[in-house]
Design a protein around this motif. Structure first.
Motif, PDB file in Angstrom:
ATOM      1  N   TYR A   1       7.127  -4.162  -3.945  1.00 47.66           N
ATOM      2  CA  TYR A   1       5.869  -4.825  -4.334  1.00 47.66           C
ATOM      3  C   TYR A   1       4.664  -3.861  -4.223  1.00 47.66           C
ATOM      4  CZ  TYR A   1       7.172  -6.085   0.515  1.00 47.66           C
ATOM      5  OH  TYR A   1       7.662  -6.074   1.803  1.00 47.66           O
ATOM      6  N   PRO A   2       4.710  -2.766  -5.005  1.00 48.66           N
ATOM      7  CA  PRO A   2       3.685  -1.734  -4.856  1.00 48.66           C
ATOM      8  C   PRO A   2       2.322  -2.170  -5.379  1.00 48.66           C
ATOM      9  CG  PRO A   2       5.069  -1.258  -6.742  1.00 48.66           C
ATOM     10  CD  PRO A   2       5.691  -2.436  -6.047  1.00 48.66           C
ATOM     11  N   GLY A   3       1.289  -1.815  -4.627  1.00 48.06           N
ATOM     12  CA  GLY A   3      -0.057  -1.924  -5.158  1.00 48.06           C
ATOM     13  C   GLY A   3      -0.260  -0.860  -6.229  1.00 48.06           C
TER      14      GLY A   3
ATOM     15  N   HIS B   1       0.850  -1.205   0.000  1.00 47.63           N
ATOM     16  CA  HIS B   1       0.000   0.000   0.000  1.00 47.63           C
ATOM     17  C   HIS B   1       0.879   1.247   0.000  1.00 47.63           C
ATOM     18  CE1 HIS B   1      -3.067   2.865   1.438  1.00 47.63           C
ATOM     19  NE2 HIS B   1      -3.994   1.928   1.278  1.00 47.63           N
ATOM     20  N   GLY B   2       1.959   1.195   0.775  1.00 53.68           N
ATOM     21  CA  GLY B   2       2.907   2.307   0.803  1.00 53.68           C
ATOM     22  C   GLY B   2       3.738   2.399  -0.462  1.00 53.68           C
TER      23      GLY B   2
ATOM     24  N   THR C   1       1.603   4.130  -2.785  1.00 56.56           N
ATOM     25  CA  THR C   1       1.676   5.540  -2.389  1.00 56.56           C
ATOM     26  C   THR C   1       2.884   6.223  -3.018  1.00 56.56           C
ATOM     27  OG1 THR C   1       0.553   5.119  -0.286  1.00 56.56           O
ATOM     28  CG2 THR C   1       1.933   7.095  -0.412  1.00 56.56           C
ATOM     29  N   VAL C   2       4.019   5.509  -3.059  1.00 58.34           N
ATOM     30  CA  VAL C   2       5.218   6.060  -3.685  1.00 58.34           C
ATOM     31  C   VAL C   2       4.948   6.409  -5.150  1.00 58.34           C
ATOM     32  CG1 VAL C   2       7.562   5.503  -4.453  1.00 58.34           C
ATOM     33  CG2 VAL C   2       6.857   4.959  -2.126  1.00 58.34           C
ATOM     34  N   LEU C   3       4.306   5.487  -5.888  1.00 56.00           N
ATOM     35  CA  LEU C   3       4.031   5.731  -7.302  1.00 56.00           C
ATOM     36  C   LEU C   3       3.125   6.945  -7.491  1.00 56.00           C
ATOM     37  CD1 LEU C   3       3.483   2.103  -8.669  1.00 56.00           C
ATOM     38  CD2 LEU C   3       5.598   3.431  -8.532  1.00 56.00           C
TER      39      LEU C   3
ATOM     40  N   ALA D   1       8.153 -12.463  -8.318  1.00 57.64           N
ATOM     41  CA  ALA D   1       7.517 -13.093  -9.478  1.00 57.64           C
ATOM     42  C   ALA D   1       6.279 -13.898  -9.088  1.00 57.64           C
ATOM     43  CB  ALA D   1       8.520 -13.996 -10.196  1.00 57.64           C
ATOM     44  N   ASP D   2       6.232 -14.401  -7.837  1.00 59.16           N
ATOM     45  CA  ASP D   2       5.110 -15.223  -7.392  1.00 59.16           C
ATOM     46  C   ASP D   2       4.157 -14.454  -6.473  1.00 59.16           C
ATOM     47  OD1 ASP D   2       6.285 -17.218  -8.831  1.00 59.16           O
ATOM     48  OD2 ASP D   2       7.044 -18.331  -7.103  1.00 59.16           O
ATOM     49  N   ASP D   3       4.189 -13.141  -6.546  1.00 59.75           N
ATOM     50  CA  ASP D   3       3.319 -12.306  -5.708  1.00 59.75           C
ATOM     51  C   ASP D   3       1.909 -12.289  -6.303  1.00 59.75           C
ATOM     52  OD1 ASP D   3       2.082 -10.269  -4.214  1.00 59.75           O
ATOM     53  OD2 ASP D   3       3.935  -9.107  -4.063  1.00 59.75           O
ATOM     54  N   VAL D   4       0.942 -12.848  -5.571  1.00 63.33           N
ATOM     55  CA  VAL D   4      -0.443 -12.859  -6.053  1.00 63.33           C
ATOM     56  C   VAL D   4      -1.231 -11.660  -5.530  1.00 63.33           C
ATOM     57  CG1 VAL D   4      -0.499 -15.366  -6.265  1.00 63.33           C
ATOM     58  CG2 VAL D   4      -1.229 -14.304  -4.113  1.00 63.33           C
ATOM     59  N   TRP D   5      -0.602 -10.865  -4.687  1.00 62.46           N
ATOM     60  CA  TRP D   5      -1.269  -9.697  -4.100  1.00 62.46           C
ATOM     61  C   TRP D   5      -0.941  -8.448  -4.918  1.00 62.46           C
ATOM     62  CZ3 TRP D   5      -1.001  -8.822   1.932  1.00 62.46           C
ATOM     63  CH2 TRP D   5      -2.152  -8.139   2.344  1.00 62.46           C
ATOM     64  N   SER D   6       0.325  -8.125  -5.052  1.00 58.94           N
ATOM     65  CA  SER D   6       0.763  -7.073  -5.973  1.00 58.94           C
ATOM     66  C   SER D   6       1.314  -7.778  -7.211  1.00 58.94           C
ATOM     67  CB  SER D   6       1.845  -6.198  -5.323  1.00 58.94           C
ATOM     68  OG  SER D   6       1.332  -5.503  -4.210  1.00 58.94           O
TER      69      SER D   6
END
Length: 266
Positions: free
Chosen positions: A157-159, A124-125, A128-130, A182-187
């Motif tokens: 791993y930005p949202g 989430h943060g 926020t950076v982006l 590479a295996d992040d299913v959230w971001s």
């Protein structure tokens, strides 16, 4: 401590946010600094302690000669976790204003070099950076004060790392280090990869790396890999998986260290 965000309440007064300052180790003069933006679960554990990820990074950067200001966007507004269903503290609106409030606060401190301050966020943060360094960020508004901007940014791993969320015109002039698993299913890495490479093709100063086998929160110290059903997305039904990936963590530490040394000129 409490400091004014650039966000305002219904009466137009600055929203006051909590923040925690970690001073550089053995500093003999003004130092560079890094502003931390926490993830969707907030900055604290259930026992009320600052999260081990932020503490580990803060102590690491302190030892490298940098101060750290960890910003609490949630507790300051009476919010807790926003991981499952989101919430009113948006990464596109309120939190960039918090980031720039922290920047302006640090620039008033004689112990901080005002033109050597970076922004760093997770999940989430990271989103926020982006939003903060993009074309709609507080530093790009016509009302922005003529003070030094962030000299660099780091997003783990930005949202919202995709063209739909950021907009077709997204770009940045602030050097950005973006790291994702590479295996992040959230971001999810695939839309982030497509978005970043389209922006890099327009000469945006981005360094991007995808870690094979790594999931969300790969840079945490000693976090077992596990599913997080309590954070299941009610719309997509995706169950996040989080945990440390030691090789990715070690590489990320090295990349962040090199990146900050370069942008800070240390």
């Amino acid at each position: 401590m409490s400091l004014p965000s650039l966000d305002t309440d219904n009466n137009g007064a600055p929203v006051m946010i909590d923040a925690y300052l970690f001073r550089a180790t053995h500093a003999t003069g003004p130092t560079p600094a890094v502003v931390f933006m926490h993830g969707c679960n907030g900055m604290f554990t259930r026992k009320g302690n600052i999260d081990s990820r932020e503490l580990d990074w803060a102590h690491r950067l302190n030892a490298q000669g940098y101060a750290v200001l960890a910003v609490d966007s949630f507790t300051s507004r009476g919010q807790s976790s926003e991981c499952a269903r989101g919430g009113p503290v948006r990464p596109s609106v309120e939190r960039p204003r918090d980031a720039y409030g922290a920047l302006r606060y640090l620039q008033t401190l004689p112990a901080i070099q005002p033109d050597r301050i970076a922004l760093m966020g997770w999940s989430h943060g990271g989103g926020t950076v982006l939003f903060s360094i993009g074309p709609k960020g507080p530093g790009r508004s016509q009302d922005a004060k003529p003070a030094p901007d962030f000299v660099a940014a780091i997003a783990f791993y930005p949202g919202w790392c995709n063209a739909t969320a950021q907009g077709a015109d997204w770009t940045t002039r602030i050097p950005l280090l973006l790291l994702i698993g590479a295996d992040d299913v959230w971001s999810k890495p695939a839309p982030c990869d497509a978005f970043v490479h389209s922006v890099m093709a327009q000469s945006a100063p981005i360094t991007f790396h995808i870690y094979p086998g790594a999931v969300h929160d790969f840079d945490y110290p000693n976090l077992p890999v596990r599913s997080r059903p309590e954070f299941t997305n009610p719309r997509t039904h995706v169950v996040p998986v989080t945990g440390t990936q030691p090789e990715a963590r070690d590489d990320a530490i090295a990349r962040v260290t090199t990146f900050l040394a370069k942008v800070f000129g240390t």
